[in-house]
Each structure stands twice: as structure tokens, then as C-alpha cells.
Design a protein around this motif. Structure first.
Motif, short mmCIF file in Angstrom:
data_model
loop_
_atom_site.label_atom_id
_atom_site.label_comp_id
_atom_site.label_asym_id
_atom_site.label_seq_id
_atom_site.Cartn_x
_atom_site.Cartn_y
_atom_site.Cartn_z
N LEU A 1 -20.99 41.18 71.65
CA LEU A 1 -22.13 40.45 72.19
C LEU A 1 -23.44 41.16 71.89
O LEU A 1 -24.49 40.51 71.77
N TYR A 2 -23.41 42.49 71.76
CA TYR A 2 -24.62 43.22 71.39
C TYR A 2 -25.16 42.78 70.02
O TYR A 2 -26.34 42.91 69.74
N THR A 3 -24.27 42.27 69.15
CA THR A 3 -24.70 41.86 67.81
C THR A 3 -25.38 40.50 67.80
O THR A 3 -25.91 40.10 66.77
N LEU A 4 -25.35 39.78 68.93
CA LEU A 4 -25.90 38.43 69.00
C LEU A 4 -27.25 38.46 69.68
O LEU A 4 -27.44 39.16 70.68
N SER A 5 -28.20 37.71 69.14
CA SER A 5 -29.54 37.67 69.75
C SER A 5 -29.55 36.62 70.85
O SER A 5 -28.90 35.59 70.77
N GLY A 6 -30.33 36.90 71.89
CA GLY A 6 -30.41 35.98 73.01
C GLY A 6 -29.66 36.52 74.21
O GLY A 6 -29.18 37.65 74.24
N ALA A 7 -29.55 35.69 75.25
CA ALA A 7 -28.85 36.08 76.46
C ALA A 7 -27.34 36.01 76.24
O ALA A 7 -26.86 35.20 75.43
N THR A 8 -26.61 36.85 76.96
CA THR A 8 -25.15 36.86 76.85
C THR A 8 -24.52 36.88 78.24
O THR A 8 -25.06 37.48 79.17
N VAL A 9 -23.37 36.21 78.36
CA VAL A 9 -22.65 36.11 79.62
C VAL A 9 -21.19 36.46 79.37
O VAL A 9 -20.62 36.07 78.34
#
Length: 990
Positions: free
Chosen positions: A276-284
Motif C-alpha cells: 500500500l505504501y507504493t500506491l498514491s492516495g489514501a489507503t484502508v
């Protein structure tokens, strides 16, 4: 005497590929401390280094060029010396995040997967665009539904499933995350009308029942998945919202029934968190963590917020309570209650904030007298509110952000002082194309998406510091294992001023500690080159004349992909003034005008291609694969470019029948589809989820064994048309291979993009219009790189582009241009080879054979003008070419549908060169303007005409009528599709 052979096989040495994957995915290792050394012809020592976190598996550096990996001054792996400190557990203590353990972490892959929607009375792969407007609120629910009990047959299931479905519907959640789903529950869900309004991660045949995870959303989403084991996994659904994307991971972690459960959960949550750290934006992260509070807390970092804890810190919120729920009592090992099910959110810019959280499914099933609950777990839902203005982040939040080697805080000398610095760097610094002259303060730094939030914190800190004067006094050097780095020493009048500035910044971002982690501590320096040893540096470096400047500001810089660093913000010492910087460089102009796809868009593209690949395999009845061509394979595809792919099919299968069958297979998935048959190589043009795909196919004699890569020695396993289709793969690979001999791939790709943008602006791009296509421009760009021979070092984009225009505009076109010896020996044949740009793969041919007498002159003139303009101001080069109002011929199309219009536009593009040549034979000079001005079901294109003394005015009307008649005789034309011609002349009597 013959040497005696040693007994036994040679011991296998661990590969660089295995080492790097071990470092990246072993949660115990700290990847920030590792550096890779690799072969580089452009470096004076023959070797270069880069931080391991900058390593790109699919980038310009092949695996076999890696020579060593070091941590600090310790070589931990060396190919030639056969050093391997990993296998023997001899790694230095500095590599570990925690105490070394004995468990090896697996290589982690999150694979794209299909998402399904209910359309036309059935569930099918969803084709809607994934980007939607931002909702003001988003409710997410998670529920472990216990449809797979440990005690065998479940006699209560017929009562519980309806109750589960009812609870899910009543939760009114827009996103639902389920665990322990079975095929029976899934089949019942798929029948529900309210579910049929949603998108879902799996339907019957695609459902991984062993893992039991399911994701539903009223918004379209893209999907990736990862399996921890055959029974445990993770789904990640990405909602591409208009302002801020959000990624939702569904998890079901290992329970305490497993051996080493706590250690396994630690590894599982680390894998999910790191992805998830590799994805931009909010994460859940939502799901059953199978861990109580005291077990879970060490696994997560501070930026993850538990929605329940945020709103109800003093309430237990048990989701598994044996004292209340008999099902929980029958499944518990300890008898203790716990909040095993959670919804965690990471929204660093705080666009998304938990507004409401509650339990559901916590009441007995009606009619069971309190003895039966829908599941042994209670469900949790959280309502997240979206705030258009991001909330300023506090220092604690910033300290949890992972550093990236795509950003830094630096001091940049005034550009008026760059001259002598850059003169040295262009000869000796392998990083001159990536970095501006700078003195590093913090590197790696936080991702640039958080720069705007960080500036206020930095400004407050800098108000306590006064500007200070610096003098670049002379050369110093850092000694490395195989070479040295020479640098200019930035001395201050008062000792410790650099350290005071760096420490103030370091205090805000303690995790970004590379500059202070060296044994010598922080050393301010301005690098100017790499050399084999100090003696070589002293011999070749020019005498340095000290220069001074004032350090009055810091710069926050970042780069995207392989592009150079650019300044994003300047923050001034003492005043704390913040200045946002727009990138006015040529590179910045190219990035803005031809943006590359984002990681999310690339992910979407892979999902679409996997859907098409599956459809192709279904048609053939055997697995096949797609190979990318053109700009996608070259790494220069813009967000508006089509993606060209070719699929291998068995020998004897009709290409037209195959493509038509694929189109039928994809019905309901694509938004548009057009089967082009009136071309040399049949193609199926698809529009799916905003992606434009051109699908070609090639008959392959050895179809039973699908090759991972197509090689030139396979030529005779294809017929001539099929070979022409697949040779595009080889052409792209050959171009990239050759380019690296002369420049870096990032420089080459930037140059090609700049050339293509210029050709587009000047309206001289398009093989079908008599100009050069993308392939021809790419070959010319590579050829110009080969002919540019600086003394040493790399080149900036402006220099490379100016050289391109110079050598191509001055080229003698009686001599063909190509990148191989065979292409150089190409035999030029008359007018069809006016501008011979020759392919590299056999059989070679002129890729620019559509260039006519008129367009040849236009191309030469435009290239010459561009070279002259580059010498004064590069911005003039990219001035848009306008279409004149007079002395033009307008070809107009009027159709009944958009599909018919697309077909007719394709016909014109396929025949316009012939029409141009027929007009040239009358003595007319013709300038075509590529493309069409479209309005619903009409379109028009323009030809600029100039008379010469030889112009046959009477023949002009006849040729035009013949062209219209040729269109009307086209067998695929609808009788309702019409072409008309309008001419506008200033010249009288014509």
C-alpha cells in the motif's frame, strides 16, 4: 598433461536477482542502507552505484551488469569475488530493522485481477471507467461471515445466510469487505438486486473459495490480489476518484490455531502495508486481523489510524465476544473477547477522516431465542468524510512517511555560477543529466505528494536560521571501493552553519537519515565527477577559481520515473517565505505536454490487457500471450497513446476469423470496437475502460510452445504478414539495446518524446499522411545520438535536441539511415525512398516510404527551421502550426453513426497519400494536415495547395472526382456515408 577435473558439481552462487528480492521483501532487512554497484561504460571507472531503492527491475540496467551490493563500507555480495554474506548469516548489524531471525521472507507479487458488474441480465467483466467523482462520504464495512466452520457441517447455515445478507444490506455500505465467504453464500449474494447494482471482485468460476475473500463496491474499481498461502490472501481494490484515489485492502490474517501465528501475522501485515505504501492516495486495511490490541499495535506505524480507536477510545468494541455470542464461544481457543475486526485508514494529507463507526450483525437471528447470531464475529462499518482541503500534518505524521530516492532537500547555487561547474560535470559526472548542481541536505526524502503539507513545518523551522555566505574553495574527494567522487568544498565563514541547517531539517524527518548515517557524518559537498583514483582526478580536473554565494533558501526537488530532478518549492531562511515553482525547463514542458501514465493507469492497462489475453486464450482454447509493440514497449507511451499488442495464434487459423471471435468474446466489456480488414495487417481496435488497444495477431508454426520473448531466429516460423506484425517487438528491443550504447535510456526516451511532440505541434507526424510515423522519428533520434560524440559525460535534453535537428536537417538523403549494418546497405529506389529510414529487423525496408515529393520538402524545411530556432529559444520550436484559411482543399465526411465515421476516416487515412501523389503529378504542391476535425458524425481534413508553373488546372477537378468515386466504390462504405469536397482559393480562375 591434461588438468584433472575436480570432483562434484560447482557450488551454486546466489544470483543478484535473488539477493535484491531478498532485501526488498524480507521485513527484517532495511533496504535503505544497501547500495548496488554495476557496470557503466559512461563512467570513468567503468562502474557506477545507486541506492537499492532506486533500482528498477524493468529499467535500463540488466541484471547481469550488477557487480556488487554493499552496506556502508561492507561488501555483502560480490559476483566476481563470490562474496555472499546473506547465505552464511554474516550480515553486519546495520542491515537489520530488528534482531535477525531465521525465517526467509517470500517474494511478493500483487497480480491484477478482473472486476465484475451485472449488465444485460448477467454478471460479466466490468468495462466502466474506474474514475468517478469524489463522494462526500464513503461507508466501508467489514464482516467475517463464518460460512466455513471448523466443526464440519453447519446445520445453521440455512438460517445464517439470509441473516448475513440482510445485515450487509442494512449496513448501507458503499464498499463491503467479506471474509470466509463460500461459493454458496456468493451464489446467494449474486442473486440479490441490491448486489447487482454493485461491482464485485469475483463470480462463481473466478472465486478463490479456499481464501474466502470478497470485495463489493457501488463504485467501479480496479483489483489486485496476493496469496499468502492456499488459505490466506489479500485483495486490494483501487477507487480512482476525481480528486484523491483510495485503495482498500481486504485481509484475513492467520489465526492462533497456526504454529508461529504471531510471527506469520507480522509478515502478512508487513506485506500488505508495504504494498500500500507504493500506491498514491489514501489507503484502508479492513478485515479480520485475528489479533487483539496488544498483538496488533507493534505491527502498524503511527500514520495508520484505527477508526474505532479514533472515535471511541474508551469503549472496547469487541467484534468477537464468546460471553455474548454462542458461535464465538464454540470457536474460541482462549475464551477471551477481542476487537479482531478493524478498519484502519492511512490518509496522510487527511482528505479522508473517520466520522462514524459502529458494529452490525451483533443481534441474534430472529426466532432463535438469542442462541444464534449471523456469524461468530460482529461486523464493523466506518463512515469516512472527504475534506476538499487537506489538513496540515503534524511532525509525528511526517516521521512515519517512508523515504524515497525520488526526492531531496538541497541547496542550489545561483544559475549565474553554473557555467564552470557544469563544464566540469558534463565531462566527468555521470549524474549530470539527473541532478542540477546542488549541495544535498536530506536524501532520500518524503514523496513529493506531501511537499505542500510539509512546507509550513519547514518554513517555521527556517525562520530561526539566518542566511549565510558560502565559498566553493576547491576540490575534495570521497573514496569508494572502485573509484572516487570529486567534489567542491562549500566553506562558510563561521564553522557549523551547514551542520546547523542540516540538523534543523533532520530533526523534522529523522527517518530520512542517509546524510548522517555515514561514518564521517554529514559532509556538505557539491559533486563534480567520478574518477578511477585521485591521481586521475588531479590530472584532468581544471584549476578551480573560488566562487561565493549566499545560502538564503533551500529547494525541495523531486523527479518522476527516469526523468531529471526539478525544483517544486523554495523556502527562504529567516523569512520562512514559501515559493512554489513551476517547471519551465524543456524537460518540464515535455512532461506537461506528453505526460506518462501514472502507476494507477499502468495498473489499469495491465488489467485490460489481461482481460484481452484471456479472451484470446478462450477463443483458441489454449493459453496464449500478448506482446506489446511501439511506444508502450519503448517506455515512451503517453496517457493519450494507443497500446499496440500482438497475439500469437496457431498456424492455419484465419487472422480475420480470430479477431472477429475475440470481438464477440469481449462483447459487453468494450465501449467501442472496430475491426479493420482493409489494411495489410488486420487489427481489432478496442476501447476498454478508457484504454485504446490495437490488437494484431500472428500465425506461429510452433504454437504449442509459447516463447517468453520473440527472437529473430524465429522468423521462419511465421508467414510474411505475421512476421511483419511481431517484428515490431524486435524493432523496439533493438532500439533500446542500441540506445544504451550512447546515452542513458532516460535521456533517449526524453529525446524521442521531445521529437514526437515537435512533429505533432508542427503537424508533420503520421505515416498515413505522407510524413514520418513514430517508429521513423524514433530511429532518427537514435541515429542522432550515435552521431553525437562529446568528449565525456552525459548530455542535457536541449543539447541532444539541437544536435538532432542539426544532423537530420543536414543529412544527404541519398544515403539511408538505419541502426544496423544491413539497414545501412539498404538500396534506395526512386521516389518511394525519398527519405529512407530503414528498419533493423530482416527483411529490412524503408519505414518512411509514404513520404511524397511535397512532404519531403516540408519535412526538410521544418527540420531546418527547428535547428535555427533552437539556437535562440527552444520554446519557438514548439509553436503550433496553424491551418490556413485560403488555398486549401477540404475533404468532408457526413455519416449516420460514429462507427461509420471512424471507418470512413480510416479509409481516407489509408488512401490520402495516393491522392496527394496524383495531385503532385499535376504540378501541385500539397501540404496535408494530419488528423480530422470531428463533430459527432461529421469530420473534415485539410490539404494546403500551392500552384507551380507546371500545374495542370484542368486535371485538378478530374483527380478530385476520381478520389470521391474511389471512396463511393469502397465495398465497406455505407450508402449513407458521403464525402464532399470544398476548395478555397485566393488565386482567381482556378
Amino acid at each position: 598433461m591434461k588438468a584433472k577435473k575436480k570432483d562434484g558439481p560447482k557450488e551454486k552462487f546466489i544470483t543478484s536477482h535473488e539477493i535484491i528480492h531478498r532485501i526488498l521483501w524480507d521485513p527484517r532487512l532495511n533496504p535503505q542502507v544497501f547500495v548496488i554497484g554495476f557496470l557503466d561504460r559512461m563512467s570513468a571507472s567503468g562502474l557506477r552505484e545507486k541506492p537499492l531503492l532506486e533500482w528498477d527491475e524493468n529499467g535500463e540496467i540488466p541484471w547481469h551488469r550488477i557487480r556488487y551490493v554493499r552496506c556502508g563500507e561492507v561488501i555483502v555480495w560480490d559476483r566476481e569475488q563470490r562474496i555472499d554474506l546473506f547465505t552464511g548469516d554474516q550480515l553486519p548489524e546495520t542491515v537489520w530493522n530488528t534482531e535477525p531471525e531465521t525465517v526467509n521472507a517470500p517474494v511478493v507479487v500483487f497480480k491484477p485481477a478482473s472486476v465484475y458488474g451485472y449488465r444485460n441480465g448477467k454478471w460479466q467483466i466490468a468495462s466502466e471507467k474506474s474514475e468517478v467523482d469524489n463522494p462526500k462520504k464513503l461507508r466501508i464495512a467489514t464482516y467475517n461471515v463464518l460460512t466455513n466452520r471448523f466443526d464440519g457441517e453447519d446445520a445453521t447455515i440455512h438460517k445464517r445466510i439470509p441473516a448475513i445478507i440482510e445485515q450487509l444490506q442494512e449496513s448501507e455500505a458503499e464498499v463491503i469487505c467479506l471474509q470466509e465467504v463460500t461459493t454458496l453464500l456468493l451464489s446467494k449474494l449474486l442473486e440479490q438486486c441490491w448486489v447487482q447494482k454493485m461491482y464485485i471482485s469475483a463470480i462463481g468460476e473466478t472465486f478463490a473459495a479456499e481464501q474466502g475473500l470478497l470485495l463489493l463496491s457501488i463504485f467501479p474499481f480496479s483489483l489486485t490480489s496476493h496469496s499468502f498461502s492456499s488459505h490466506k490472501g489479500c485483495l486490494v481494490g483501487s477507487l480512482q476518484l476525481a480528486e484523491n484515489s483510495i485503495h482498500i485492502a481486504v485481509v484475513h490474517l492467520t489465526s492462533n490455531r497456526a504454529v508461529d501465528a504471531e510471527k506469520i501475522r507480522t509478515q502478512q501485515i508487513s506485506v500488505v502495508r508495504d504494498y500500500l505504501y507504493t500506491l498514491s492516495g489514501a489507503t484502508v486495511i479492513a478485515g479480520d486481523f485475528n489479533a487483539r490490541e496488544e498483538m496488533l499495535e507493534p505491527l502498524l506505524q503511527k500514520e495508520w489510524k484505527d477508526c474505532w480507536d479514533q472515535l471511541y477510545p474508551d469503549q472496547p468494541g469487541y467484534t468477537f465476544d464468546p460471553a455474548v455470542n454462542p458461535l464465538a464461544a464454540s470457536n474460541t481457543l482462549s475464551g477471551y473477547p477481542g476487537r479482531l475486526d478493524r478498519i484502519l485508514i492511512r490518509s496522510v494529507t487527511r482528505h479522508w477522516i473517520a466520522e462514524q463507526v459502529d458494529l452490525f450483525g451483533n443481534k441474534p437471528v430472529e426466532g432463535t431465542y438469542g442462541q444464534l447470531y449471523p456469524s461468530d464475529h460482529f461486523g464493523v462499518y466506518a463512515t469516512l468524510a472527504f475534506h476538499t482541503e487537506s489538513v496540515r500534518l503534524d511532525n509525528d505524521t511526517f516521521t512515519t512517511l517512508q523515504p524515497t530516492y525520488q526526492s531531496a532537500i538541497v541547496v542550489i547555487p545561483p544559475e549565474s555560477l553554473w557555467g564552470p561547474i557544469q563544464a566540469i560535470r558534463k565531462q566527468y559526472d555521470s549524474k549530470v543529466a539527473r541532478w542540477m548542481p546542488h549541495i544535498t541536505l536530506v536524501y532520500g526524502f518524503i514523496p513529493d505528494e506531501y511537499f505542500s503539507s510539509a512546507t509550513a513545518l519547514l518554513a517555521k523551522k527556517l525562520t530561526r536560521l539566518r542566511p549565510f555566505d558560502v565559498t566553493l574553495t576547491g576540490y575534495e574527494a570521497f573514496t569508494h571501493r572502485n573509484n572516487i567522487t570529486a567534489w567542491l568544498k562549500p566553506e562558510t565563514e563561521t564553522a557549523g552553519q551547514w551542520q546547523e541547517l542540516q540538523s534543523a531539517l533532520q530533526e523534522l524527518f529523522p527517518q530520512c537519515n542517509e546524510q548522517i548515517s555515514r561514518t564521517t557524518g554529514f559532509t556538505p559537498h557539491l559533486s563534480v565527477g567520478q574518477f578511477a583514483n585521485e591521481q586521475q582526478a588531479q590530472k584532468v580536473l581544471p584549476e578551480w577559481e573560488p566562487v561565493s554565494f549566499q545560502v538564503s533558501q533551500i529547494a525541495l526537488i523531486s523527479r518522476k520515473g527516469d526523468n531529471p530532478f526539478s525544483v517544486r518549492y523554495r523556502i527562504y531562511l529567516e523569512s520562512g517565505q514559501i515559493e512554489q515553482v513551476s517547471d519551465s525547463s524543456l524537460t518540464g514542458f515535455i512532461e506537461k505536454s506528453l505526460p506518462l501514465p501514472t502507476s494507477h493507469q499502468k495498473e489499469q492497462q495491465q488489467v485490460v490487457l489481461s482481460i484481452i489475453e484471456q479472451a484470446c486464450s478462450d477463443v483458441i482454447g489454449q493459453h496464449t500471450r500478448l506482446y506489446t509493440l511501439g511506444s508502450a514497449r519503448l517506455g515512451i507511451q503517453s496517457i493519450t497513446s494507443d497500446t499496440d499488442v500482438v497475439c500469437l495464434i496457431p498456424e492455419g487459423v484465419s487472422q480475420a476469423d480470430f479477431l472477429q471471435s475475440v470481438q464477440i468474446q469481449l462483447e459487453g466489456i468494450y465501449q467501442k470496437a472496430r475491426f479493420a480488414t482493409d489494411v495489410q495487417i488486420p487489427a481489432l481496435r478496442l476501447s476498454i475502460e478508457g484504454q485504446q488497444i490495437d490488437l494484431l495477431c500472428a500465425n506461429y508454426r510452433l504454437f504449442s510452445v509459447i516463447p517468453a520473448q520473440i527472437t529473430e531466429d524465429r522468423m521462419y516460423d511465421f508467414d510474411s504478414v505475421s512476421w511483419q506484425a511481431v517484428s515490431g517487438c524486435l524493432e523496439a528491443d533493438r532500439i533500446l539495446e542500441e540506445a544504451q550504447k550512447y546515452v542513458s535510456l532516460e535521456e533517449f526516451r526524453l529525446l524521442v518524446r521531445a521529437v514526437k511532440l515537435w512533429a505533432k505541434k508542427r503537424k508533420i507526424q503520421g505515416n498515413g499522411w505522407g510524413y514520418l510515423g513514430s517508429f521513423s522519428w524514433t530511429v532518427l533520434a537514435l541515429w542522432s545520438c550515435k552521431t553525437y560524440q562529446p568528449k565525456k559525460g552525459r548530455r542535457d535534453l536541449e543539447t541532444l535536441l539541437m544536435h538532432f535537428f542539426q544532423v537530420v536537417s543536414q543529412h544527404d538523403w541519398r544515403i539511408p539511415i538505419g541502426i544496423t549494418e544491413e539497414s545501412k546497405n539498404f538500396r534506395v529506389r526512386g521516389k518511394r525512398d525519398q527519405m529512407p529510414v530503414v528498419t533493423a529487423v530482416k527483411p529490412v525496408f524503408n519505414s518512411a516510404r509514404n513520404v511524397t515529393t511535397s512532404t519531403f520538402w516540408i519535412l526538410k524545411t521544418e527540420l531546418s527551421h527547428a535547428y535555427k530556432r533552437m539556437q535562440s529559444n527552444w520554446t519557438d520550436v514548439f509553436a503550433e502550426q496553424t491551418i490556413p484559411e485560403d488555398n486549401i482543399l477540404i475533404l468532408k465526411l457526413d455519416c449516420q453513426t460514429e462507427e461509420e465515421l471512424e471507418l470512413c476516416c480510416g479509409w481516407i487515412e489509408g488512401h490520402i497519400v495516393g491522392f496527394i501523389i496524383s495531385l503532385e503529378e499535376l504540378g501541385l504542391f500539397v501540404r496535408p494536415y494530419p488528423g480530422f476535425a470531428k463533430s459527432q458524425i461529421t469530420a473534415q481534413t485539410f490539404l494546403e495547395l500551392q500552384l507551380t508553373e507546371q500545374t495542370d488546372k484542368n486535371g485538378f477537378a478530374q483527380k478530385t472526382v476520381e478520389f470521391i468515386h474511389q471512396f463511393e466504390s469502397w465495398e465497406f462504405r455505407s450508402a449513407r456515408s458521403l464525402m464532399t469536397v470544398e476548395s478555397r482559393w485566393v488565386i482567381q480562375n482556378f
